[in-house]
Design an enzyme around this catalytic site. Structure first.
Site, short mmCIF file in Angstrom:
data_model
loop_
_atom_site.label_atom_id
_atom_site.label_comp_id
_atom_site.label_asym_id
_atom_site.label_seq_id
_atom_site.Cartn_x
_atom_site.Cartn_y
_atom_site.Cartn_z
N GLN A 80 -5.24 -5.69 6.84
CA GLN A 80 -6.15 -6.68 6.27
C GLN A 80 -6.06 -8.01 7.01
O GLN A 80 -6.89 -8.91 6.76
CB GLN A 80 -5.84 -6.88 4.79
CG GLN A 80 -5.95 -5.64 3.94
CD GLN A 80 -7.35 -5.05 3.94
OE1 GLN A 80 -8.34 -5.74 4.16
NE2 GLN A 80 -7.44 -3.74 3.70
N CYS B 48 -4.70 2.33 -3.81
CA CYS B 48 -3.48 2.87 -3.20
C CYS B 48 -2.32 1.89 -3.34
O CYS B 48 -1.53 1.69 -2.41
CB CYS B 48 -3.71 3.23 -1.73
SG CYS B 48 -4.90 4.56 -1.47
N LYS C 97 -11.04 -1.07 9.96
CA LYS C 97 -11.14 -2.30 9.16
C LYS C 97 -11.49 -3.51 10.03
O LYS C 97 -11.78 -4.58 9.51
CB LYS C 97 -9.84 -2.54 8.40
CG LYS C 97 -9.50 -1.41 7.42
CD LYS C 97 -8.20 -1.67 6.71
CE LYS C 97 -7.72 -0.46 5.93
NZ LYS C 97 -8.57 -0.13 4.79
N ASP D 75 2.43 -4.68 8.18
CA ASP D 75 1.19 -3.92 8.02
C ASP D 75 0.05 -4.93 8.14
O ASP D 75 -0.19 -5.72 7.23
CB ASP D 75 1.18 -3.23 6.66
CG ASP D 75 -0.16 -2.59 6.32
OD1 ASP D 75 -1.10 -2.67 7.13
OD2 ASP D 75 -0.27 -2.03 5.21
N HIS E 255 0.86 -1.19 0.00
CA HIS E 255 0.00 0.00 0.00
C HIS E 255 0.89 1.24 0.00
O HIS E 255 2.01 1.22 0.51
CB HIS E 255 -0.88 -0.05 1.26
CG HIS E 255 -1.98 0.96 1.31
ND1 HIS E 255 -1.77 2.28 1.64
CD2 HIS E 255 -3.31 0.82 1.11
CE1 HIS E 255 -2.93 2.92 1.64
NE2 HIS E 255 -3.88 2.05 1.31
#
Length: 407
Positions: free
Chosen positions: A205, A365, A228, A202, A125
């Site tokens: 998700q 992104c 999220k 990261d 991202h």
């Protein structure tokens, strides 16, 4: 109703009734961008503003003390949710973007030097690319990029061949926001640590879809965003090893992050307070606490199994449409990206919206990844606990209409 319908081989969660913003007949398939909020989270936020609101860490009156206890209880809840060693390892930030920037400015800018290298991957991202480019411009470090496998995973064999002692930081997505591919994070940690590099993951998700244990993953930093994870916007978490947080310099100055201030010299509070200048997003933390409780009440194993079944059903159905090209691995976590040949993804998204199906269309992104895929953009359907087979069916009907319209 969205979310209804049985899936072969698994029991549907049937949680759509928990989400008041999802009306009957509307298929929300944009959870990778932001999740809808369950009533339990809405109630926690409303209750905090309506009956218990006060500032934290400063007031000596009872309500402020109670709110401080609730705020710090949220930090402890986060720590237990991700397997942290303690709440002092968890910094509240606005989201993963702020968390990555905090590591870049507070750790990398202080500990890296010209000639050092940072290793990223081709599917990151923008928020895991641009902060490192800014650091590279300031101090002269170099950035290397790990390629992908044929099915869209970070190529760890290539990473093992590329990594050098000059690499001081590796920063990778735990789950791709475009392809849904899942990183073998423990192997990535082993590769990074083989040359003494730190590993940042990261987890935006990942945390809504798979169980995360930062100790088992053996990473050095982990970031994620609350919105999220069925929580509110404006709140996220940076987890770091205690010795790394202690070695980080604050990047914002103000109240709450100090030990003592004089005009001659200021000393700082220990982590995590050192990185939380000003009045925090109190209600966001309480909402995140409620969201974690909600997810845990279902169970991440059940959520992952449910979303895996939805991905399988969607890929099977879309694979039978001649004009649709699927991207990413078959075992993607909760995400299906695709292109319709000859149709721009924005047109796909517009027609699906007319059919009451909400997807994301664009570069997500992740423009460098679009270049690798050879497309300007993709259409992306992403699932949550409120989705069911009927949503997959609605997606397929909408794409069949796209094919009819564009021939």
């Amino acid at each position: 109703m969205a979310g209804s319908g049985a899936l072969s081989g698994t029991t549907p969660l049937d949680r759509v009734s928990d989400f008041p913003a999802i009306p009957a007949g509307w298929s929300y398939l944009d959870t990778a961008a932001t999740s809808q909020k369950p009533q339990a989270v809405i109630d926690a936020i409303t209750r905090a503003y309506d009956t218990t609101y006060a500032t934290v860490h400063r007031g000596v009156y009872q309500r402020s003390a109670d709110m401080t206890l609730a705020y710090e209880a949220a930090r402890r809840r986060v720590a237990s949710f991700i397997g942290a060693g303690g709440p002092e390892e968890c910094v509240f930030v606005r989201g993963a973007t702020e968390g990555i920037n905090l590591i870049a400015q507070g750790w990398a800018e202080r500990h890296l030097k010209a000639g050092d290298r940072i290793l990223l991957s081709m599917l990151e991202h923008h928020s895991n690319i641009v902060p490192w480019q800014l650091i590279a411009e300031r101090i002269g470090v170099a950035i290397d990029v790990v390629p992908l496998t044929q099915d869209g995973r970070i190529d760890l064999d290539a990473m093992a061949a590329m990594i050098q002692p000059e690499h001081k930081l590796v920063s990778l997505a735990h789950v791709s926001n475009v392809l849904g591919s899942v990183l073998d994070a423990r192997r990535a940690a082993d590769i990074a640590h083989s040359v003494g590099a730190k590993l940042l993951l990261d987890g935006c998700q990942a945390v809504p879809r798979v169980a995360v244990d930062v100790a088992a993953l053996d990473c050095d930093f982990y970031v994620f965003s609350g919105h999220k994870l069925y929580g509110p916007t404006g709140i996220g978490v940076l987890w770091g090893r205690p010795e790394l947080l202690e070695a980080m310099h604050p990047v914002q100055g103000g109240g709450a992050m100090i030990d003592r201030v004089t005009f001659e010299r200021t000393t700082y509070a220990p982590p995590p307070a050192r990185f939380e200048a000003g009045t925090p997003h109190i209600i966001g933390a309480l909402g995140l606490h409620a969201a974690i409780d909600y997810v845990d009440s279902i169970g991440l194993d059940a959520i992952h199994a449910h979303e895996t079944a939805l991905v399988t059903a969607a890929r099977d159905a879309l694979g039978r449409i001649n004009s649709v090209r699927l991207l990413g691995p078959d075992d993607a976590a909760g995400i299906v990206s695709f292109v319709v040949e000859g149709v721009h993804p924005h047109d796909v998204g517009t027609i699906l919206d007319e059919e009451r199906v909400a997807i994301r269309a664009g570069h997500h992104c992740a423009q460098p990844l679009m270049d690798v895929l050879g497309v300007p953009a993709t259409a992306r359907a992403s699932f949550g606990v409120y989705n069911g087979r009927s949503d997959v069916d609605a997606l397929v009907r909408g794409l069949e209409r796209v094919s009819r319209i564009f021939g």
